[in-house]
Design a protein around this motif. Sequence first.
Motif, PDB file in Angstrom:
ATOM      1  N   GLU A  29      27.759  23.948 -19.514  1.00  0.00           N
ATOM      2  CA  GLU A  29      28.219  24.148 -18.143  1.00  0.00           C
ATOM      3  C   GLU A  29      29.446  25.048 -18.024  1.00  0.00           C
ATOM      4  O   GLU A  29      29.582  25.773 -17.046  1.00  0.00           O
ATOM      5  CB  GLU A  29      28.517  22.799 -17.471  1.00  0.00           C
ATOM      6  CG  GLU A  29      27.283  22.003 -17.089  1.00  0.00           C
ATOM      7  CD  GLU A  29      26.655  21.267 -18.276  1.00  0.00           C
ATOM      8  OE1 GLU A  29      27.399  20.919 -19.215  1.00  0.00           O
ATOM      9  OE2 GLU A  29      25.433  21.076 -18.268  1.00  0.00           O
ATOM     10  N   LEU A  30      30.356  24.999 -18.998  1.00  0.00           N
ATOM     11  CA  LEU A  30      31.595  25.774 -18.876  1.00  0.00           C
ATOM     12  C   LEU A  30      31.351  27.280 -18.779  1.00  0.00           C
ATOM     13  O   LEU A  30      31.895  27.931 -17.871  1.00  0.00           O
ATOM     14  CB  LEU A  30      32.565  25.440 -20.013  1.00  0.00           C
ATOM     15  CG  LEU A  30      33.949  26.084 -19.907  1.00  0.00           C
ATOM     16  CD1 LEU A  30      34.637  25.728 -18.595  1.00  0.00           C
ATOM     17  CD2 LEU A  30      34.813  25.673 -21.096  1.00  0.00           C
ATOM     18  N   PRO A  31      30.537  27.884 -19.636  1.00  0.00           N
ATOM     19  CA  PRO A  31      30.259  29.314 -19.466  1.00  0.00           C
ATOM     20  C   PRO A  31      29.606  29.616 -18.111  1.00  0.00           C
ATOM     21  O   PRO A  31      29.935  30.627 -17.470  1.00  0.00           O
ATOM     22  CB  PRO A  31      29.316  29.650 -20.624  1.00  0.00           C
ATOM     23  CG  PRO A  31      29.626  28.624 -21.659  1.00  0.00           C
ATOM     24  CD  PRO A  31      29.946  27.372 -20.885  1.00  0.00           C
ATOM     25  N   ASP A  32      28.716  28.736 -17.663  1.00  0.00           N
ATOM     26  CA  ASP A  32      28.088  28.937 -16.348  1.00  0.00           C
ATOM     27  C   ASP A  32      29.129  28.872 -15.238  1.00  0.00           C
ATOM     28  O   ASP A  32      29.100  29.662 -14.294  1.00  0.00           O
ATOM     29  CB  ASP A  32      27.003  27.883 -16.094  1.00  0.00           C
ATOM     30  CG  ASP A  32      25.776  28.086 -16.962  1.00  0.00           C
ATOM     31  OD1 ASP A  32      25.560  29.227 -17.436  1.00  0.00           O
ATOM     32  OD2 ASP A  32      25.031  27.111 -17.173  1.00  0.00           O
ATOM     33  N   TYR A  33      30.051  27.930 -15.359  1.00  0.00           N
ATOM     34  CA  TYR A  33      31.119  27.773 -14.367  1.00  0.00           C
ATOM     35  C   TYR A  33      31.971  29.040 -14.309  1.00  0.00           C
ATOM     36  O   TYR A  33      32.328  29.514 -13.234  1.00  0.00           O
ATOM     37  CB  TYR A  33      31.962  26.554 -14.727  1.00  0.00           C
ATOM     38  CG  TYR A  33      33.131  26.301 -13.817  1.00  0.00           C
ATOM     39  CD1 TYR A  33      32.963  26.107 -12.451  1.00  0.00           C
ATOM     40  CD2 TYR A  33      34.427  26.248 -14.330  1.00  0.00           C
ATOM     41  CE1 TYR A  33      34.044  25.861 -11.618  1.00  0.00           C
ATOM     42  CE2 TYR A  33      35.510  26.007 -13.508  1.00  0.00           C
ATOM     43  CZ  TYR A  33      35.311  25.817 -12.159  1.00  0.00           C
ATOM     44  OH  TYR A  33      36.385  25.584 -11.338  1.00  0.00           O
ATOM     45  N   ILE A  34      32.277  29.605 -15.454  1.00  0.00           N
ATOM     46  CA  ILE A  34      33.083  30.830 -15.505  1.00  0.00           C
ATOM     47  C   ILE A  34      32.320  31.989 -14.879  1.00  0.00           C
ATOM     48  O   ILE A  34      32.889  32.774 -14.112  1.00  0.00           O
ATOM     49  CB  ILE A  34      33.506  31.137 -16.959  1.00  0.00           C
ATOM     50  CG1 ILE A  34      34.439  30.019 -17.463  1.00  0.00           C
ATOM     51  CG2 ILE A  34      34.174  32.500 -17.063  1.00  0.00           C
ATOM     52  CD1 ILE A  34      34.692  30.034 -18.954  1.00  0.00           C
ATOM     53  N   VAL A  35      31.030  32.100 -15.175  1.00  0.00           N
ATOM     54  CA  VAL A  35      30.209  33.162 -14.576  1.00  0.00           C
ATOM     55  C   VAL A  35      30.186  33.012 -13.056  1.00  0.00           C
ATOM     56  O   VAL A  35      30.279  34.004 -12.325  1.00  0.00           O
ATOM     57  CB  VAL A  35      28.778  33.157 -15.157  1.00  0.00           C
ATOM     58  CG1 VAL A  35      27.858  34.071 -14.371  1.00  0.00           C
ATOM     59  CG2 VAL A  35      28.812  33.572 -16.631  1.00  0.00           C
ATOM     60  N   VAL A  36      30.106  31.793 -12.566  1.00  0.00           N
ATOM     61  CA  VAL A  36      30.112  31.556 -11.113  1.00  0.00           C
ATOM     62  C   VAL A  36      31.457  31.984 -10.517  1.00  0.00           C
ATOM     63  O   VAL A  36      31.497  32.613  -9.454  1.00  0.00           O
ATOM     64  CB  VAL A  36      29.801  30.075 -10.787  1.00  0.00           C
ATOM     65  CG1 VAL A  36      30.097  29.756  -9.331  1.00  0.00           C
ATOM     66  CG2 VAL A  36      28.350  29.758 -11.122  1.00  0.00           C
ATOM     67  N   MET A  37      32.548  31.670 -11.200  1.00  0.00           N
ATOM     68  CA  MET A  37      33.864  32.094 -10.698  1.00  0.00           C
ATOM     69  C   MET A  37      33.959  33.616 -10.632  1.00  0.00           C
ATOM     70  O   MET A  37      34.501  34.171  -9.673  1.00  0.00           O
ATOM     71  CB  MET A  37      34.986  31.525 -11.569  1.00  0.00           C
ATOM     72  CG  MET A  37      35.206  30.044 -11.385  1.00  0.00           C
ATOM     73  SD  MET A  37      36.736  29.439 -12.133  1.00  0.00           S
ATOM     74  CE  MET A  37      36.366  29.588 -13.878  1.00  0.00           C
TER      75      MET A  37
END
Length: 114
Positions: A29-37
């Motif tokens: 989830e963390l890489p996905d969260y960063i991509v969303v940001m």
Amino acid sequence: MEIGTEISKKIRAAIKGKLQELGAYVDEELPDYIVVMVADKKTSQQISDDLALFLGNNTIKFTVWLHGVLEKLSSVAIESMRPPLYSEAVASQLRRARGRVRGRRGLWCPVLAL
């Protein structure tokens, strides 16, 4: 596959690799969260604030790295979208025309085509 999707996957993989390099806990989830940001166009400061809990002392190092990667991608994208101003044949014709105009009037005035 759409180019945007392919680039997004590569960015996500690079983010995941950098997080692992920094010794951060990396789940899916963390890489996905960063991509969303990034997609939400958050500033570096906002991203730093949001990631501080996850990255601790590595937060600034990571956001500086991320900002550099995004800047590179942006400059490459801009350059690839910019068409050449004119071909070498047109440039050669302009040089010859410039010489003829100089010979007649002693001045050179470029002709611009829109």
